[in-house]
Design an enzyme around this catalytic site. Structure first.
Site, short mmCIF file in Angstrom:
data_model
loop_
_atom_site.label_atom_id
_atom_site.label_comp_id
_atom_site.label_asym_id
_atom_site.label_seq_id
_atom_site.Cartn_x
_atom_site.Cartn_y
_atom_site.Cartn_z
N GLU A 63 64.60 -3.18 43.52
CA GLU A 63 64.71 -4.31 42.57
C GLU A 63 63.77 -5.37 43.16
O GLU A 63 63.16 -6.29 42.35
CB GLU A 63 66.06 -4.84 42.67
CG GLU A 63 66.47 -6.07 41.74
CD GLU A 63 66.20 -5.65 40.41
OE1 GLU A 63 66.60 -4.61 39.86
OE2 GLU A 63 65.60 -6.47 39.55
N GLU A 70 57.14 -7.93 38.20
CA GLU A 70 57.26 -8.98 36.96
C GLU A 70 56.53 -10.14 37.26
O GLU A 70 55.97 -10.60 36.26
CB GLU A 70 58.60 -9.00 36.68
CG GLU A 70 59.65 -8.26 36.09
CD GLU A 70 61.14 -8.56 36.34
OE1 GLU A 70 62.00 -7.96 35.72
OE2 GLU A 70 61.35 -9.86 36.34
N1 LIG Z 1 53.56 -10.19 28.75
C1 LIG Z 1 54.54 -9.25 28.19
N2 LIG Z 1 53.88 -8.42 27.02
C2 LIG Z 1 54.49 -7.49 26.34
N3 LIG Z 1 55.88 -7.29 26.75
C3 LIG Z 1 56.63 -8.04 27.63
C4 LIG Z 1 55.81 -8.88 28.29
N4 LIG Z 1 56.68 -9.57 29.29
C5 LIG Z 1 58.01 -8.69 29.03
N5 LIG Z 1 57.46 -7.77 28.08
C6 LIG Z 1 58.78 -7.04 27.54
O1 LIG Z 1 59.86 -7.71 26.77
C7 LIG Z 1 61.19 -7.02 27.26
C8 LIG Z 1 61.99 -8.15 28.03
O2 LIG Z 1 61.41 -8.59 28.77
P1 LIG Z 1 61.99 -9.25 30.17
O3 LIG Z 1 61.00 -9.64 31.20
O4 LIG Z 1 62.65 -10.75 29.41
O5 LIG Z 1 63.07 -8.28 30.74
P2 LIG Z 1 64.64 -8.67 30.94
O6 LIG Z 1 64.97 -7.35 31.22
O7 LIG Z 1 65.21 -9.39 29.89
O8 LIG Z 1 64.16 -9.50 32.45
P3 LIG Z 1 65.16 -10.22 33.27
O9 LIG Z 1 65.89 -9.04 33.78
O10 LIG Z 1 64.32 -10.84 34.40
O11 LIG Z 1 66.21 -10.92 32.41
C9 LIG Z 1 60.73 -5.83 27.97
O12 LIG Z 1 60.65 -4.39 27.48
C10 LIG Z 1 59.15 -6.31 28.79
O13 LIG Z 1 58.66 -5.03 28.96
#
Ligand SMILES: Nc1ncnc2c1ncn2[C@@H]1O[C@H](COP(=O)(O)OP(=O)(O)OP(=O)(O)O)[C@@H](O)[C@H]1O
Length: 120
Positions: A63, A70
């Site tokens: 993690e 990230e």
């Molecule tokens: N810069 C980016 N370009 C394309 N897709 C992205 C980008 N950043 C995030 N994503 C995608 O959007 C979706 C959600 O991303 P996010 O980082 O919000 O994940 P999360 O699981 O909600 O994170 P967290 O656990 O920090 O809340 C994922 O499939 C991720 O790969």
């Protein structure tokens, strides 16, 4: 020694940052605390402690790596990009693989102890 302590301090501040910003990180740490409590309660063997502690540490370390990836992705690609998505989703996939293995390992270690407590 002072250099080691300074580096350890930065590493601890990295763990603190992940704990403050990532709810999944808080969940994994909470599960590790529960599993350690269960290990003390069931008086598991030395080998079982090694397996349980190693498994919990692997999930938490995964993690931490996921959080670091990230951060790098957000820095390198503030806008949407398919490679940014792939990097984040693959890193999250690594955590999922270890978390799933941890659940199975936890069942293998603790179910026999629970059976003894419940049925003997
Ligand atoms: N810069 C980016 N370009 C394309 N897709 C992205 C980008 N950043 C995030 N994503 C995608 O959007 C979706 C959600 O991303 P996010 O980082 O919000 O994940 P999360 O699981 O909600 O994170 P967290 O656990 O920090 O809340 C994922 O499939 C991720 O790969």
């Amino acid at each position: 020694m002072a250099r080691f302590l300074r580096s350890a301090g930065w590493a601890l501040s990295g763990i603190g940052h992940a704990l403050r910003t990532q709810r999944h990180m808080r969940f994994h740490v909470m599960m590790a605390v529960l599993v350690i409590a269960a290990g003390l309660w069931f008086r598991i063997s030395g080998l079982e402690w090694v397996i349980v502690l190693l498994t919990a540490a692997l999930v938490i370390a995964a993690e931490l790596f996921n959080t670091a990836i990230e951060s790098i992705v957000d820095l390198a690609s503030p806008g949407q990009h398919p490679l940014a998505k792939a990097a984040k989703d693959i890193a999250a996939g690594a955590v999922l693989v270890l978390a799933f293995a941890a659940v199975v390992i936890g069942l293998i270690v603790f179910l026999p102890h629970m059976r003894i407590l419940l049925f003997d």
